[in-house]
Design a protein around this motif. Structure first.
Motif, PDB file in Angstrom:
ATOM      1  N   PHE A 233       8.917  19.397 -11.442  1.00 27.88           N
ATOM      2  CA  PHE A 233       8.949  17.819 -11.069  1.00 27.88           C
ATOM      3  C   PHE A 233      10.507  17.647  -9.519  1.00 27.88           C
ATOM      4  O   PHE A 233      10.783  17.232  -8.563  1.00 27.88           O
ATOM      5  CB  PHE A 233       8.679  16.774 -11.685  1.00 27.88           C
TER       6      PHE A 233
ATOM      7  N   CYS B 120       7.237  10.365 -12.069  1.00 30.57           N
ATOM      8  CA  CYS B 120       7.748   9.069 -12.496  1.00 30.57           C
ATOM      9  C   CYS B 120       7.639   8.789 -14.144  1.00 30.57           C
ATOM     10  O   CYS B 120       8.930   8.187 -14.523  1.00 30.57           O
ATOM     11  CB  CYS B 120       8.077   7.986 -12.177  1.00 30.57           C
TER      12      CYS B 120
ATOM     13  N   VAL C 217      11.154  18.845  -1.423  1.00 31.43           N
ATOM     14  CA  VAL C 217       9.928  17.941  -0.434  1.00 31.43           C
ATOM     15  C   VAL C 217      11.055  16.965   0.091  1.00 31.43           C
ATOM     16  O   VAL C 217      11.071  16.573   1.383  1.00 31.43           O
ATOM     17  CB  VAL C 217       8.888  17.544  -1.278  1.00 31.43           C
ATOM     18  N   SER C 218      11.527  15.942  -0.604  1.00 36.40           N
ATOM     19  CA  SER C 218      12.367  15.150   0.336  1.00 36.40           C
ATOM     20  C   SER C 218      13.442  14.824   0.895  1.00 36.40           C
ATOM     21  O   SER C 218      13.942  15.105   1.875  1.00 36.40           O
ATOM     22  CB  SER C 218      13.209  14.039  -0.474  1.00 36.40           C
TER      23      SER C 218
ATOM     24  N   PHE D 164       7.643  -0.546  -7.911  1.00 40.88           N
ATOM     25  CA  PHE D 164       6.465  -0.165  -7.653  1.00 40.88           C
ATOM     26  C   PHE D 164       5.591  -0.955  -7.912  1.00 40.88           C
ATOM     27  O   PHE D 164       4.947  -1.118  -9.382  1.00 40.88           O
ATOM     28  CB  PHE D 164       6.773   1.024  -8.508  1.00 40.88           C
TER      29      PHE D 164
ATOM     30  N   GLU E  71      -0.524   5.404  -2.043  1.00 43.15           N
ATOM     31  CA  GLU E  71      -1.012   6.953  -1.638  1.00 43.15           C
ATOM     32  C   GLU E  71       0.081   7.773  -1.432  1.00 43.15           C
ATOM     33  O   GLU E  71       0.174   9.264  -2.135  1.00 43.15           O
ATOM     34  CB  GLU E  71      -2.011   7.190   0.074  1.00 43.15           C
ATOM     35  N   MET E  72       1.464   7.540  -0.845  1.00 41.75           N
ATOM     36  CA  MET E  72       2.822   7.945  -0.797  1.00 41.75           C
ATOM     37  C   MET E  72       2.947   8.256  -2.039  1.00 41.75           C
ATOM     38  O   MET E  72       3.707   9.464  -2.913  1.00 41.75           O
ATOM     39  CB  MET E  72       3.684   7.110  -0.486  1.00 41.75           C
ATOM     40  N   LEU E  73       2.037   7.667  -3.619  1.00 36.41           N
ATOM     41  CA  LEU E  73       2.866   7.714  -4.592  1.00 36.41           C
ATOM     42  C   LEU E  73       2.577   8.748  -5.270  1.00 36.41           C
ATOM     43  O   LEU E  73       2.546   9.063  -6.572  1.00 36.41           O
ATOM     44  CB  LEU E  73       2.864   6.638  -5.522  1.00 36.41           C
ATOM     45  N   LYS E  74       1.048   9.598  -4.206  1.00 38.64           N
ATOM     46  CA  LYS E  74       0.289  10.579  -5.470  1.00 38.64           C
ATOM     47  C   LYS E  74       0.973  11.288  -5.377  1.00 38.64           C
ATOM     48  O   LYS E  74       1.608  12.242  -4.857  1.00 38.64           O
ATOM     49  CB  LYS E  74      -0.647  11.027  -4.639  1.00 38.64           C
ATOM     50  N   GLY E  75       0.823  12.191  -6.518  1.00 34.61           N
ATOM     51  CA  GLY E  75       1.836  13.516  -7.190  1.00 34.61           C
ATOM     52  C   GLY E  75       3.276  13.156  -7.497  1.00 34.61           C
ATOM     53  O   GLY E  75       3.928  14.326  -8.268  1.00 34.61           O
ATOM     54  N   THR E  76       4.010  11.652  -7.313  1.00 33.97           N
ATOM     55  CA  THR E  76       5.504  11.394  -7.590  1.00 33.97           C
ATOM     56  C   THR E  76       4.847  10.808  -9.030  1.00 33.97           C
ATOM     57  O   THR E  76       5.941  10.578  -9.420  1.00 33.97           O
ATOM     58  CB  THR E  76       6.022  10.983  -6.334  1.00 33.97           C
TER      59      THR E  76
ATOM     60  N   LYS F 229      11.457  19.929  -7.172  1.00 35.60           N
ATOM     61  CA  LYS F 229       9.761  19.832  -6.034  1.00 35.60           C
ATOM     62  C   LYS F 229      10.586  19.022  -5.116  1.00 35.60           C
ATOM     63  O   LYS F 229      10.525  18.954  -3.917  1.00 35.60           O
ATOM     64  CB  LYS F 229       8.541  19.726  -6.586  1.00 35.60           C
ATOM     65  N   TRP F 230      10.723  17.300  -6.072  1.00 34.41           N
ATOM     66  CA  TRP F 230      11.100  17.028  -5.304  1.00 34.41           C
ATOM     67  C   TRP F 230      12.193  16.589  -3.997  1.00 34.41           C
ATOM     68  O   TRP F 230      12.220  16.447  -3.042  1.00 34.41           O
ATOM     69  CB  TRP F 230      10.940  15.140  -6.079  1.00 34.41           C
TER      70      TRP F 230
ATOM     71  N   ASN G 276       0.976  -0.995   0.212  1.00 32.97           N
ATOM     72  CA  ASN G 276       0.032  -0.306  -0.088  1.00 32.97           C
ATOM     73  C   ASN G 276       1.030   1.168  -0.172  1.00 32.97           C
ATOM     74  O   ASN G 276       0.163   2.277   1.056  1.00 32.97           O
ATOM     75  CB  ASN G 276      -0.574  -0.319   1.172  1.00 32.97           C
ATOM     76  N   LEU G 277       1.869   1.561  -1.093  1.00 35.79           N
ATOM     77  CA  LEU G 277       2.320   2.696  -1.630  1.00 35.79           C
ATOM     78  C   LEU G 277       1.843   3.502  -1.498  1.00 35.79           C
ATOM     79  O   LEU G 277       2.496   5.098  -1.975  1.00 35.79           O
ATOM     80  CB  LEU G 277       3.566   2.097  -1.691  1.00 35.79           C
TER      81      LEU G 277
END
Lengths: 108, 108
Positions: free
Chosen positions: B89, B15, B96-97, B39, B6-11, B92-93, B3-4
């Motif tokens: 992108f 990719c 954020v990271s 993934f 949700e964390m992938l949303k926006g990324t 931003k990544w 269940n990743l």
DNA sequence: TAGTGGTACTCGGTGTTACGGGGTACCCGG
DNA sequence: CCGGGTACCCCGTAACACCGAGTACCACTA
């Protein structure tokens, strides 16, 4: 940096969890903390939404206490389930961010 | 890792942008690529949704070409707007990271 | 004492995003 | 001719963050 919002989906909850895990604190302060941390446009409403969700999911303990400078505060702290969830979050984060970084670096 | 999603949303869109930027390719192959990358539960429908969005937003160029092993493929490649979006992108990544990692490390 | 500004929480509605499941269709080998 | 791999698309759903508005407490000041 504009419009990080989509990228934060799914991670913001984890960030709140981490902050609450560090010390017992409350919504308004958490918002400030996030803003200071660089998430400038995270807004109160969002944080409260997350806190209510955490409460509903049984990950936090809540204690209402009066404030000297305003209305009473709802202090949050992690319970065992919350700590477990937090550990899970960091595991997921590490996994996802390493994958994405590897994609960035030539990505084999 | 479960269940990743949700964390992938926006990324995930980023990719896909990166993969398309690397070489002209098509939906089915992109899905395989993402799965191989770790993934595992990213599914075809999701990738097609993203590709159609990219197309609608004018970030990619599309060319339909016959395949020798199945129905025709829609090959995608980045245009200037897409390359710009991709650079955005990654910026931003990185931002954020790095913020999240700093929160993780004692978080000052 | 009325007004302003900072503190603090809640709620309902909205938009974006990824997933799930189904459908269509091409191609090859048994 | 039929199953399985290849390849695409669409619709409905759920999760998440945002937005805006509302409520309310407190201190300071004009």
């Amino acid at each position: 940096m504009e419009n990080l919002t989509e990228m934060l989906k799914g991670t913001l909850e984890g960030c709140v969890l981490e902050i609450v895990g560090g010390e017992e604190t409350y919504g308004y302060a958490i918002t400030r903390r996030l803003n200071d941390l660089g998430f400038a446009d995270v807004v109160e409403g969002t944080v409260y939404t997350i806190l209510l969700r955490l409460e509903k999911n049984g990950l936090v303990q809540v204690a209402k206490r009066p404030s000297e400078v305003g209305p009473p505060r709802k202090f949050y702290s992690l319970n065992d389930a919350g700590r477990e969830e937090l550990a899970m979050f960091w595991a997921k984060w590490q996994y996802v961010s390493s994958r994405i970084d590897s994609l960035k670096e030539g990505g084999r």
